[in-house]
Design an enzyme around this catalytic site. Structure first.
Site, short mmCIF file in Angstrom:
data_model
loop_
_atom_site.label_atom_id
_atom_site.label_comp_id
_atom_site.label_asym_id
_atom_site.label_seq_id
_atom_site.Cartn_x
_atom_site.Cartn_y
_atom_site.Cartn_z
N GLU A 135 0.85 -1.20 0.00
CA GLU A 135 0.00 0.00 0.00
C GLU A 135 0.89 1.26 0.00
OE1 GLU A 135 -2.13 0.18 3.74
OE2 GLU A 135 -3.69 1.48 2.92
N LYS B 54 -9.63 2.34 -1.98
CA LYS B 54 -9.86 1.64 -0.69
C LYS B 54 -11.25 1.90 -0.13
CE LYS B 54 -7.24 0.74 3.56
NZ LYS B 54 -6.05 1.18 4.33
N CYS C 127 -5.30 -3.73 2.42
CA CYS C 127 -4.99 -3.68 3.84
C CYS C 127 -6.23 -3.86 4.73
CB CYS C 127 -4.24 -2.39 4.16
SG CYS C 127 -3.28 -2.53 5.68
N VAL D 168 -0.43 -2.71 10.71
CA VAL D 168 0.20 -2.26 11.96
C VAL D 168 -0.25 -3.08 13.17
CG1 VAL D 168 0.58 0.10 11.16
CG2 VAL D 168 -1.57 -0.48 12.28
C1 ACM Z 1 -4.17 -0.20 7.03
O1 ACM Z 1 -5.25 -0.25 6.44
N1 ACM Z 1 -3.16 0.45 6.51
C2 ACM Z 1 -3.99 -0.90 8.31
#
Ligand code: ACM
Length: 268
Positions: free
Chosen positions: A39, A110, A145, A172
């Site tokens: 990402e 996203k 992510c 994370v």
């Molecule tokens: C994320 O979506 N970067 C944890």
């Protein structure tokens, strides 16, 4: 069979030029059909305003878009990379899919924004795309992510025919390590998680990215996985058609056995 590379990479925050150079330097060791990068791999992750990130974001003529478009053609590979996208007044946390034929890249924006991303990005409006490549006989679904926390993301991609789910990431937490294999098992698909390593500090707050990029098979086993800290290119050879038989014994087929009539709000 196709060859796929999952690239764990530590971007330099705010230095697109350095990041493109670093990605370029990795290429001689990558001779594959599909390359998955993390990402926001050209900008770094931790921004708290659109104004700060906008100068680095890609419009249709962005320099990272030009770089990856040319790279996909010269390497004859599908390249899947997380990039910041600007469109009108909006920024999106996007994934671009570049084709070896040099056609216009597909863009996924996203859907589920994580933590302080709402300060920077607009929520995605593209839905979850599946990219079909006839030459390679592969269908690749795209999520990004934090989308992993929503089983609907992977399920919708699998129902739309994805053999592989590519998930560029800047993860994370550690919980995803339990869940990504489950997404692979419950959909009988390959899952490619290209995470980043390193950390970024903003206004006294540090985010540590957890690495451990992996490629899971349709039975949830890690075919290849790397550690938490270093940049690393994982390479594997897989048969995408292994993801198309949704049976797991002579009586059960996980798609045929679904009961959407009983799933209530999920199916409305
Ligand atoms: C994320 O979506 N970067 C944890």
């Amino acid at each position: 069979m196709i060859r796929i590379a999952v690239v764990q990479f530590t971007p330099v925050h705010g230095d697109k030029h350095a990041n493109l150079q670093a990605i370029s330097a990795l290429m001689p060791q990558i001779d594959v059909d599909v390359i998955v990068l993390p990402e926001l791999c050209t900008t770094g992750y931790f921004y708290t305003s659109s104004e700060e990130l906008a100068p680095l974001a890609e419009g249709s003529e962005g320099d990272a878009v030009a770089f990856f478009s040319a790279l996909a053609v010269s390497r004859r590979a599908i390249i899947i990379a997380g990039l910041a996208e600007v469109s009108g007044q909006s920024l999106y946390n996007s994934v671009y899919v570049f084709s070896p034929e040099g056609v216009k890249p597909l863009v996924y924006r996203k859907s589920h924004l994580f933590y302080k991303e709402f300060m920077v990005f607009s929520p995605g409006d593209t839905g979850f795309p599946v990219v079909r490549d006839e030459r390679l006989d592969v269908s690749i679904g795209i999520m990004l992510c934090y989308d992993w926390r929503f089983p609907e993301s992977a399920r919708s991609l699998a129902l739309d025919g994805a053999d592989i789910i590519a998930c560029p990431s800047n993860l994370v937490t550690d919980a995803w390590m339990k869940v990504m294999p489950a997404r692979a098992i419950e959909n009988k698909v390959f899952v490619a998680v290209a995470n980043r390593a390193g950390s970024e500090t903003k206004d006294g707050e540090t985010l540590v990215f957890k690495g451990r990029s992996a490629l899971y098979d349709p039975w949830g086993e890690a075919i290849v996985q790397t550690g938490p800290y270093d940049d690393h290119v994982l390479i594997a050879e897989i048969e995408p058609a292994d993801a198309r038989d949704k049976r797991f014994n002579e009586c059960n087929d996980i798609f045929r056995d679904r009961r959407p009539d009983l799933y209530g709000r999920l199916c409305r």
